[in-house]
Design a protein around this motif. Structure first.
Motif, PDB file in Angstrom:
ATOM      1  N   LYS A   1      -3.305  11.343   5.122  1.00  0.00           N
ATOM      2  CA  LYS A   1      -3.861  10.920   6.406  1.00  0.00           C
ATOM      3  C   LYS A   1      -4.704   9.631   6.266  1.00  0.00           C
ATOM      4  O   LYS A   1      -4.591   8.712   7.076  1.00  0.00           O
ATOM      5  N   GLY A   2      -5.531   9.596   5.219  1.00  0.00           N
ATOM      6  CA  GLY A   2      -6.430   8.447   5.058  1.00  0.00           C
ATOM      7  C   GLY A   2      -5.684   7.143   4.854  1.00  0.00           C
ATOM      8  O   GLY A   2      -5.937   6.147   5.542  1.00  0.00           O
ATOM      9  N   THR A   3      -4.735   7.142   3.911  1.00  0.00           N
ATOM     10  CA  THR A   3      -3.999   5.904   3.656  1.00  0.00           C
ATOM     11  C   THR A   3      -3.075   5.573   4.821  1.00  0.00           C
ATOM     12  O   THR A   3      -2.784   4.404   5.078  1.00  0.00           O
ATOM     13  N   LYS A   4      -2.655   6.601   5.564  1.00  0.00           N
ATOM     14  CA  LYS A   4      -1.829   6.332   6.753  1.00  0.00           C
ATOM     15  C   LYS A   4      -2.649   5.565   7.791  1.00  0.00           C
ATOM     16  O   LYS A   4      -2.181   4.587   8.389  1.00  0.00           O
ATOM     17  N   GLN A   5      -3.883   6.015   7.984  1.00  0.00           N
ATOM     18  CA  GLN A   5      -4.745   5.323   8.952  1.00  0.00           C
ATOM     19  C   GLN A   5      -5.055   3.905   8.483  1.00  0.00           C
ATOM     20  O   GLN A   5      -5.007   2.954   9.264  1.00  0.00           O
ATOM     21  N   LEU A   6      -5.361   3.754   7.185  1.00  0.00           N
ATOM     22  CA  LEU A   6      -5.673   2.417   6.665  1.00  0.00           C
ATOM     23  C   LEU A   6      -4.466   1.485   6.808  1.00  0.00           C
ATOM     24  O   LEU A   6      -4.609   0.312   7.161  1.00  0.00           O
ATOM     25  N   SER A   7      -3.276   2.039   6.542  1.00  0.00           N
ATOM     26  CA  SER A   7      -2.093   1.186   6.571  1.00  0.00           C
ATOM     27  C   SER A   7      -1.736   0.743   7.983  1.00  0.00           C
ATOM     28  O   SER A   7      -1.000  -0.225   8.171  1.00  0.00           O
ATOM     29  N   SER A   8      -2.243   1.460   8.987  1.00  0.00           N
ATOM     30  CA  SER A   8      -1.923   1.086  10.371  1.00  0.00           C
ATOM     31  C   SER A   8      -2.973   0.133  10.961  1.00  0.00           C
ATOM     32  O   SER A   8      -2.868  -0.266  12.119  1.00  0.00           O
ATOM     33  N   MET A   9      -3.982  -0.219  10.182  1.00  0.00           N
ATOM     34  CA  MET A   9      -5.006  -1.129  10.703  1.00  0.00           C
ATOM     35  C   MET A   9      -4.445  -2.537  10.880  1.00  0.00           C
ATOM     36  O   MET A   9      -3.576  -2.971  10.129  1.00  0.00           O
ATOM     37  N   GLN A  10      -4.946  -3.211  11.869  1.00  0.00           N
ATOM     38  CA  GLN A  10      -4.502  -4.562  12.184  1.00  0.00           C
ATOM     39  C   GLN A  10      -5.634  -5.542  11.891  1.00  0.00           C
ATOM     40  O   GLN A  10      -6.816  -5.157  11.887  1.00  0.00           O
ATOM     41  N   PRO A  11      -5.306  -6.821  11.661  1.00  0.00           N
ATOM     42  CA  PRO A  11      -6.366  -7.816  11.473  1.00  0.00           C
ATOM     43  C   PRO A  11      -7.349  -7.774  12.635  1.00  0.00           C
ATOM     44  O   PRO A  11      -6.943  -7.735  13.803  1.00  0.00           O
ATOM     45  N   GLY A  12      -8.645  -7.707  12.315  1.00  0.00           N
ATOM     46  CA  GLY A  12      -9.675  -7.638  13.353  1.00  0.00           C
ATOM     47  C   GLY A  12     -10.191  -6.234  13.594  1.00  0.00           C
ATOM     48  O   GLY A  12     -11.277  -6.052  14.152  1.00  0.00           O
ATOM     49  N   ASP A  13      -9.428  -5.201  13.158  1.00  0.00           N
ATOM     50  CA  ASP A  13      -9.917  -3.819  13.267  1.00  0.00           C
ATOM     51  C   ASP A  13     -11.099  -3.642  12.321  1.00  0.00           C
ATOM     52  O   ASP A  13     -11.192  -4.313  11.291  1.00  0.00           O
ATOM     53  N   THR A  14     -11.982  -2.719  12.640  1.00  0.00           N
ATOM     54  CA  THR A  14     -13.134  -2.469  11.774  1.00  0.00           C
ATOM     55  C   THR A  14     -13.182  -0.994  11.365  1.00  0.00           C
ATOM     56  O   THR A  14     -12.602  -0.134  12.043  1.00  0.00           O
TER      57      THR A  14
ATOM     58  N   MET B   1       0.835  -1.201   0.000  1.00  0.00           N
ATOM     59  CA  MET B   1       0.000   0.000   0.000  1.00  0.00           C
ATOM     60  C   MET B   1       0.870   1.251   0.000  1.00  0.00           C
ATOM     61  O   MET B   1       1.867   1.315   0.708  1.00  0.00           O
ATOM     62  N   GLN B   2       0.481   2.236  -0.840  1.00  0.00           N
ATOM     63  CA  GLN B   2       1.207   3.498  -0.855  1.00  0.00           C
ATOM     64  C   GLN B   2       0.567   4.463   0.128  1.00  0.00           C
ATOM     65  O   GLN B   2      -0.618   4.769   0.013  1.00  0.00           O
ATOM     66  N   VAL B   3       1.342   4.936   1.085  1.00  0.00           N
ATOM     67  CA  VAL B   3       0.834   5.903   2.049  1.00  0.00           C
ATOM     68  C   VAL B   3       1.040   7.292   1.470  1.00  0.00           C
ATOM     69  O   VAL B   3       2.160   7.736   1.244  1.00  0.00           O
ATOM     70  N   LYS B   4      -0.083   7.986   1.195  1.00  0.00           N
ATOM     71  CA  LYS B   4       0.025   9.285   0.521  1.00  0.00           C
ATOM     72  C   LYS B   4      -0.683  10.389   1.271  1.00  0.00           C
ATOM     73  O   LYS B   4      -0.867  11.468   0.751  1.00  0.00           O
TER      74      LYS B   4
END
Ligand code: FES
Length: 180
Positions: A6-19, A1-4
């Motif tokens: 705030k949004g992609t930063k938050q998505l990239s920090s999600m862990q399995p099981g996060d919603t 994933m390309q972090v570009k």
């Protein structure tokens, strides 16, 4: 994933099981096509064409990125029954050159349908490469979006048919309609 941002930063920090909440589907999709069909994907433009690889009969895909490490999901592409050609701008793997130059080199006489997704520069290049040819091209545009539902006009583009919102009127447009 390309972090570009705030949004992609938050998505990239999600862990399995996060919603998270997701609103979809939004906008249109690629049209059904008959006859020869070439799929072109540049960079992250590979994501919207995955379903085409599964739904199109014997598709041919040209998928390119700047360099080998920026090519994603090759294992998923191999699982489809598509023929695919990889390209990289720096020649680190596959054909050397960007997607459109590889298309022009390998398919100089192509006529039929093209379905494509990639950055604006790639779409502009495709428009020039297909001008005056017996080719119908539909492109999924990339745009910065705020509301995503047609309310803010933040994603508006000029077309031959007036201003259009990429999120609601697109993201797929007939390339002949675009002013680029
Ligand atoms: Fe608001 Fe497209 S993102 S109109």
């Amino acid at each position: 994933m390309q972090v570009k941002g705030k949004g992609t930063k938050q998505l990239s920090s999600m862990q399995p099981g996060d919603t998270t909440d997701i609103l979809l589907p939004l906008g249109n999709g690629f049209p059904d096509t008959e006859g020869d069909c070439l799929i072109l994907a540049g960079g992250m433009g590979i994501a919207p064409v995955f379903s085409l690889l599964r739904s199109t009969e014997k598709p041919t895909l040209i998928y390119g990125a700047r360099t080998e490490s920026e090519l994603f999901a090759l294992d998923i592409i191999r699982e489809t029954n598509s023929e695919f050609i990889i390209s990289t701008d720096d020649g680190s793997t596959g054909e050397k050159g960007d997607v459109i130059s590889v298309f022009s080199r390998l398919f100089p006489d192509f006529h039929g349908n093209i379905l494509a997704c990639g950055p604006d520069a790639m779409i502009s290049s495709l428009r020039r490469a297909t001008e005056g040819k017996n080719v119908r091209a539909f492109v999924s545009l990339e745009a910065r979006m705020a509301c995503g539902v047609g309310a803010c006009s933040g994603c508006a583009i000029r077309t031959k048919n007036g201003m259009k919102r990429v999120c609601r009127d697109g993201p797929v447009f007939d390339i002949a309609e675009l002013i680029m």
